[in-house]
Design a protein around this motif. Structure first.
Motif, PDB file in Angstrom:
ATOM      1  N   LEU A 242      16.696  45.420  -9.572  1.00  0.00           N
ATOM      2  CA  LEU A 242      16.483  45.912  -8.247  1.00  0.00           C
ATOM      3  C   LEU A 242      14.995  46.664  -8.468  1.00  0.00           C
ATOM      4  CD1 LEU A 242      17.159  46.798  -5.653  1.00  0.00           C
ATOM      5  CD2 LEU A 242      18.416  48.691  -6.274  1.00  0.00           C
ATOM      6  N   ALA A 243      14.751  47.285  -9.670  1.00  0.00           N
ATOM      7  CA  ALA A 243      13.338  48.086  -9.827  1.00  0.00           C
ATOM      8  C   ALA A 243      12.327  46.800  -9.970  1.00  0.00           C
ATOM      9  CB  ALA A 243      13.290  48.810 -11.124  1.00  0.00           C
ATOM     10  N   THR A 244      12.509  45.913 -10.350  1.00  0.00           N
ATOM     11  CA  THR A 244      11.579  44.591 -10.028  1.00  0.00           C
ATOM     12  C   THR A 244      11.528  44.310  -8.832  1.00  0.00           C
ATOM     13  OG1 THR A 244      12.045  43.913 -12.596  1.00  0.00           O
ATOM     14  CG2 THR A 244      10.887  42.566 -10.960  1.00  0.00           C
ATOM     15  N   GLU A 245      12.643  44.126  -7.989  1.00  0.00           N
ATOM     16  CA  GLU A 245      12.395  43.491  -6.898  1.00  0.00           C
ATOM     17  C   GLU A 245      11.621  44.557  -6.001  1.00  0.00           C
ATOM     18  OE1 GLU A 245      15.976  42.478  -3.493  1.00  0.00           O
ATOM     19  OE2 GLU A 245      16.318  42.504  -5.529  1.00  0.00           O
ATOM     20  N   LEU A 246      12.123  45.831  -5.928  1.00  0.00           N
ATOM     21  CA  LEU A 246      11.129  46.694  -5.341  1.00  0.00           C
ATOM     22  C   LEU A 246       9.704  46.779  -5.461  1.00  0.00           C
ATOM     23  CD1 LEU A 246      13.680  49.647  -4.983  1.00  0.00           C
ATOM     24  CD2 LEU A 246      13.429  47.975  -3.226  1.00  0.00           C
TER      25      LEU A 246
ATOM     26  N   PRO B 105      -0.836  39.973   3.077  1.00  0.00           N
ATOM     27  CA  PRO B 105      -0.916  39.041   2.152  1.00  0.00           C
ATOM     28  C   PRO B 105      -1.054  37.751   2.774  1.00  0.00           C
ATOM     29  CG  PRO B 105       0.845  40.291   1.099  1.00  0.00           C
ATOM     30  CD  PRO B 105       0.683  40.872   2.579  1.00  0.00           C
ATOM     31  N   SER B 106      -1.878  36.831   2.740  1.00  0.00           N
ATOM     32  CA  SER B 106      -2.012  35.699   3.451  1.00  0.00           C
ATOM     33  C   SER B 106      -1.352  34.232   2.815  1.00  0.00           C
ATOM     34  CB  SER B 106      -3.287  35.343   3.629  1.00  0.00           C
ATOM     35  OG  SER B 106      -4.071  35.137   2.400  1.00  0.00           O
ATOM     36  N   LYS B 107      -0.968  34.654   1.476  1.00  0.00           N
ATOM     37  CA  LYS B 107      -0.481  33.365   1.037  1.00  0.00           C
ATOM     38  C   LYS B 107       1.057  32.924   1.087  1.00  0.00           C
ATOM     39  CE  LYS B 107      -2.188  31.649  -1.839  1.00  0.00           C
ATOM     40  NZ  LYS B 107      -3.340  30.612  -1.528  1.00  0.00           N
ATOM     41  N   LYS B 108       1.300  31.792   1.220  1.00  0.00           N
ATOM     42  CA  LYS B 108       2.831  31.365   1.921  1.00  0.00           C
ATOM     43  C   LYS B 108       3.749  31.756   0.695  1.00  0.00           C
ATOM     44  CE  LYS B 108       1.047  27.601   4.614  1.00  0.00           C
ATOM     45  NZ  LYS B 108       1.085  26.167   4.865  1.00  0.00           N
ATOM     46  N   SER B 109       3.422  31.592  -0.535  1.00  0.00           N
ATOM     47  CA  SER B 109       4.362  31.980  -1.724  1.00  0.00           C
ATOM     48  C   SER B 109       5.055  33.358  -1.472  1.00  0.00           C
ATOM     49  CB  SER B 109       3.695  31.751  -2.974  1.00  0.00           C
ATOM     50  OG  SER B 109       3.286  30.653  -3.269  1.00  0.00           O
ATOM     51  N   PHE B 110       4.232  34.277  -1.209  1.00  0.00           N
ATOM     52  CA  PHE B 110       4.839  35.663  -0.918  1.00  0.00           C
ATOM     53  C   PHE B 110       6.079  35.777   0.118  1.00  0.00           C
ATOM     54  CE2 PHE B 110       4.887  39.979   0.942  1.00  0.00           C
ATOM     55  CZ  PHE B 110       5.333  40.559  -0.009  1.00  0.00           C
TER      56      PHE B 110
ATOM     57  N   CYS C 217      18.086  33.200 -11.306  1.00  0.00           N
ATOM     58  CA  CYS C 217      16.892  32.550 -10.824  1.00  0.00           C
ATOM     59  C   CYS C 217      16.043  33.599 -10.185  1.00  0.00           C
ATOM     60  CB  CYS C 217      17.363  31.547  -9.572  1.00  0.00           C
ATOM     61  SG  CYS C 217      18.335  30.423  -9.692  1.00  0.00           S
ATOM     62  N   PHE C 218      16.341  34.977 -10.308  1.00  0.00           N
ATOM     63  CA  PHE C 218      15.380  35.917  -9.618  1.00  0.00           C
ATOM     64  C   PHE C 218      13.922  36.084 -10.559  1.00  0.00           C
ATOM     65  CE2 PHE C 218      13.775  40.327  -9.528  1.00  0.00           C
ATOM     66  CZ  PHE C 218      13.205  40.428  -8.272  1.00  0.00           C
ATOM     67  N   HIS C 219      14.258  36.438 -11.629  1.00  0.00           N
ATOM     68  CA  HIS C 219      12.960  36.650 -12.659  1.00  0.00           C
ATOM     69  C   HIS C 219      12.440  35.380 -12.818  1.00  0.00           C
ATOM     70  CE1 HIS C 219      17.009  36.654 -14.517  1.00  0.00           C
ATOM     71  NE2 HIS C 219      16.411  35.991 -15.647  1.00  0.00           N
ATOM     72  N   PRO C 220      12.968  34.090 -12.820  1.00  0.00           N
ATOM     73  CA  PRO C 220      11.876  33.152 -12.946  1.00  0.00           C
ATOM     74  C   PRO C 220      11.214  32.724 -11.505  1.00  0.00           C
ATOM     75  CG  PRO C 220      14.075  32.572 -13.863  1.00  0.00           C
ATOM     76  CD  PRO C 220      14.124  33.770 -13.423  1.00  0.00           C
ATOM     77  N   LEU C 221      11.893  33.136 -10.530  1.00  0.00           N
ATOM     78  CA  LEU C 221      11.114  33.098  -9.214  1.00  0.00           C
ATOM     79  C   LEU C 221      10.010  34.045  -9.146  1.00  0.00           C
ATOM     80  CD1 LEU C 221      11.100  31.975  -6.265  1.00  0.00           C
ATOM     81  CD2 LEU C 221      12.652  33.964  -5.650  1.00  0.00           C
ATOM     82  N   VAL C 222      10.130  35.219  -9.702  1.00  0.00           N
ATOM     83  CA  VAL C 222       9.023  36.272  -9.769  1.00  0.00           C
ATOM     84  C   VAL C 222       8.017  35.582 -10.621  1.00  0.00           C
ATOM     85  CG1 VAL C 222       8.228  38.436 -10.324  1.00  0.00           C
ATOM     86  CG2 VAL C 222      10.291  38.328  -9.122  1.00  0.00           C
ATOM     87  N   TYR C 223       8.274  35.091 -11.663  1.00  0.00           N
ATOM     88  CA  TYR C 223       7.239  34.323 -12.574  1.00  0.00           C
ATOM     89  C   TYR C 223       6.531  33.210 -11.864  1.00  0.00           C
ATOM     90  CZ  TYR C 223       5.006  32.530 -16.631  1.00  0.00           C
ATOM     91  OH  TYR C 223       4.277  31.908 -17.794  1.00  0.00           O
ATOM     92  N   GLY C 224       7.277  32.474 -11.480  1.00  0.00           N
ATOM     93  CA  GLY C 224       6.536  31.349 -10.888  1.00  0.00           C
ATOM     94  C   GLY C 224       5.915  31.543  -9.530  1.00  0.00           C
ATOM     95  N   THR C 225       6.194  32.709  -8.696  1.00  0.00           N
ATOM     96  CA  THR C 225       5.426  32.968  -7.549  1.00  0.00           C
ATOM     97  C   THR C 225       4.299  33.831  -7.747  1.00  0.00           C
ATOM     98  OG1 THR C 225       7.604  32.986  -6.308  1.00  0.00           O
ATOM     99  CG2 THR C 225       5.697  34.006  -5.261  1.00  0.00           C
ATOM    100  N   PHE C 226       4.112  34.797  -8.594  1.00  0.00           N
ATOM    101  CA  PHE C 226       3.072  35.521  -8.849  1.00  0.00           C
ATOM    102  C   PHE C 226       2.490  35.403 -10.253  1.00  0.00           C
ATOM    103  CE2 PHE C 226       6.155  37.578  -6.161  1.00  0.00           C
ATOM    104  CZ  PHE C 226       5.730  37.853  -5.094  1.00  0.00           C
TER     105      PHE C 226
END
Length: 399
Positions: free
Chosen positions: A158-162, A261-266, A308-317
Motif C-alpha cells: 500500500l505504501a508503494t501504491e500510494l 501526466p500525458s503518458k498512456k501507461s500511467f 503482479c503489482f510490483h512487476p507492474l510498477v517496474y514495467g510501467t515506470f
C-alpha cells in the motif's frame, strides 16, 4: 427372556407416541420430565429429539487458502504466490548491476525511490511465503505469525501504491529530494494507519467465513481475512473510486487546470488497479451477503495483486529507464549555491513546463519518453516525444 422384553418395550413406546408416558422397565406411567441419557422429552403429548449439530458450509474456494501439499506444512496458497515472486526477485538480481549503474548516472531521486520500493516489496513477498511455510497455522502462535506477515506485506504494498499515485499526479511540484522524502513519509504513515486498522479488525473481529474447522485439533483456526468483509468492501470501493477518477481525468475539463501526466501507461496502470478493486468490492460483497462463490472472486483478485503489482510498477515506470543508453538518461542539475537554492534541489524529468528548454538535446526516441510522466500538454502523448528539457549552464538565461 429377550422376546418378553421386546413385547414389553413396544407397547410402552406406542403409549408414548399416542400421548401417554410409560416407564420402559416397569410399564407404569412416569411423571413429566426428560431422560437425562437420551435428552428425549417425556412430556405428555409430545416427543422431542436432541437438536442436530449445526453444519457450517465452507466457501467453494476456501480450501486453496489453507490446504497443505502432501500432508506437509507447505500450503498451496503460499507456494503459488512464492513462485512468481521468486522469479521476479531473480530478475531484479540479474539486472542489479545494470540498475545501479543507470541510477548513478542520474541524480533524479524518483527513479531511485521507485526502484527501492519495488525491490523491497518483492523481497518481503518472498520472505512472507517462506516464513509462512515454516509455521504451523493451526496453533495460536503460528496463526498470529501468519497474519502479522500478511499485514506487513500489505503495508509495504500500500505504501508503494500510494507513493506511485502521488509521484504521478504531483510530479511537477516535486522539485527536491526533501519534497520526495516528505511524500514517502506521508504515504508510509497513511499505509501504517490503514494496516493498524486492518490488523485490529483482523485479530479482534475475525471473519467467520475465513474460519477453518477440520477436526477438533488438527485444523481449527482463522485464516487471514483482510480485516473482514465490511472493511474490505469499504477500502476496495474507496480505491476503485480513486483510480477511476485518475483514469478519466484526461477527458475532463480539469486537464486544462492540472499538470497531468500525458503518458498512456500511467492511466493503464490506474485502470488496472481500478478494475482489480472493483472485482474485490464485488467479491467481498458477495461473501458478506452469504454468496459463498464470492470467495473465488476474492481469491483470484488477491492472487493477482500479490503477484503482479510490483512487476507492474517496474514495467510501467522503470523498464524503459533501465533500457536507455547512457547518453539518453535524463540529466539533472543542482542550482548553484549563489542562486540561493537548497543544495538538494534537483530538476526532475518533465518538470520544466515553465522553464526554458532546448528540444534538440534529445532524439525522437529520447529518454523522456520512457518515464511515463511526460507533462507536455494535458492529454495523452501521441507517439512522438514531448519533452521539456533544459540545459543548465551555470545560471538561468532569459530568452
Amino acid at each position: 427372556m429377550v422376546a418378553d422384553s421386546m413385547l414389553k418395550f413396544q407397547p410402552n413406546f406406542r403409549t408414548a407416541m399416542s400421548g401417554g408416558s410409560a416407564d420402559m422397565t416397569t410399564g407404569n406411567a412416569s411423571t413429566n420430565g426428560s431422560d437425562p441419557l437420551t435428552n428425549i422429552s417425556t412430556t405428555p403429548g409430545s416427543i422431542t429429539f436432541p437438536p442436530e449439530p449445526s453444519v457450517i458450509q465452507e466457501p467453494v474456494c476456501q480450501w486453496i487458502l489453507y490446504e497443505d501439499i502432501a500432508e506437509s506444512r507447505v500450503r498451496i496458497w503460499d507456494l503459488i504466490i512464492l513462485v512468481p515472486n521468486s522469479l521476479f526477485v531473480m530478475f531484479l538480481l540479474w539486472n542489479l548491476k545494470l540498475a545501479i549503474n543507470k541510477l548513478k548516472q542520474t541524480s533524479s531521486p524518483i527513479f531511485m525511490a521507485f526502484y527501492l520500493l519495488v525491490c523491497m516489496v518483492a523481497v518481503i513477498s518472498v520472505l512472507r511465503c517462506i516464513v509462512g511455510m515454516t509455521v504451523n497455522a493451526s496453533v495460536l502462535a503460528g496463526d498470529i505469525t501468519d497474519k502479522v506477515l500478511w499485514l506487513v506485506l500489505r503495508f509495504f504494498l500500500l505504501a508503494t501504491e500510494l507513493s506511485v499515485v502521488v509521484f504521478g499526479l504531483a510530479f511537477g511540484h516535486l522539485d527536491s529530494k526533501t519534497s520526495i522524502r516528505r511524500v514517502l513519509l506521508v504515504t508510509t504513515v497513511s499505509a501504517f494507519i490503514y494496516s493498524c486498522i486492518q490488523g485490529s479488525l483482523e485479530f479482534t473481529y475475525p471473519d467467520p467465513k475465513f474460519h477453518v474447522e477440520k477436526g477438533a485439533v488438527t485444523k481449527n483456526y482463522d485464516i487471514f481475512a483482510h480485516g473482514g468483509m465490511i472493511f474490505w468492501i469499504t477500502s476496495s470501493a474507496f480505491f476503485f473510486v480513486v483510480y477511476s477518477v485518475i483514469f478519466i481525468l484526461p477527458w475532463t475539463n480539469l486537464k486544462a487546470k492540472l499538470n497531468l501526466p500525458s503518458k498512456k501507461s500511467f492511466y493503464y496502470y490506474a485502470l488496472f488497479l481500478a478494475f482489480l478493486n472493483c472485482a474485490q468490492t464485488v467479491g467481498s460483497s458477495l461473501l458478506y451477503s452469504g454468496v459463498l462463490h464470492g470467495m473465488c472472486v476474492v481469491d483470484t483478485t488477491t492472487y493477482i495483486y500479490f503477484t503482479c503489482f510490483h512487476p507492474l510498477v517496474y514495467g510501467t515506470f522503470l523498464r524503459d529507464f533501465f533500457k536507455m543508453s547512457s547518453q539518453n538518461i535524463p540529466f539533472s542539475y543542482k542550482y548553484q549555491i549563489d542562486e540561493g537554492q537548497d543544495e538538494d534541489t534537483v530538476s526532475l524529468p518533465y518538470q520544466a513546463a515553465e522553464d526554458k528548454y532546448t528540444p534538440d538535446n534529445i532524439s525522437d526516441s529520447g529518454s523522456f519518453d520512457s518515464t511515463h510522466f511526460d507533462r507536455h500538454g494535458a492529454g495523452f502523448a501521441s507517439g512522438s516525444v514531448n519533452a521539456d528539457v533544459y540545459v543548465h549552464t551555470g545560471s538561468y538565461q532569459n530568452m
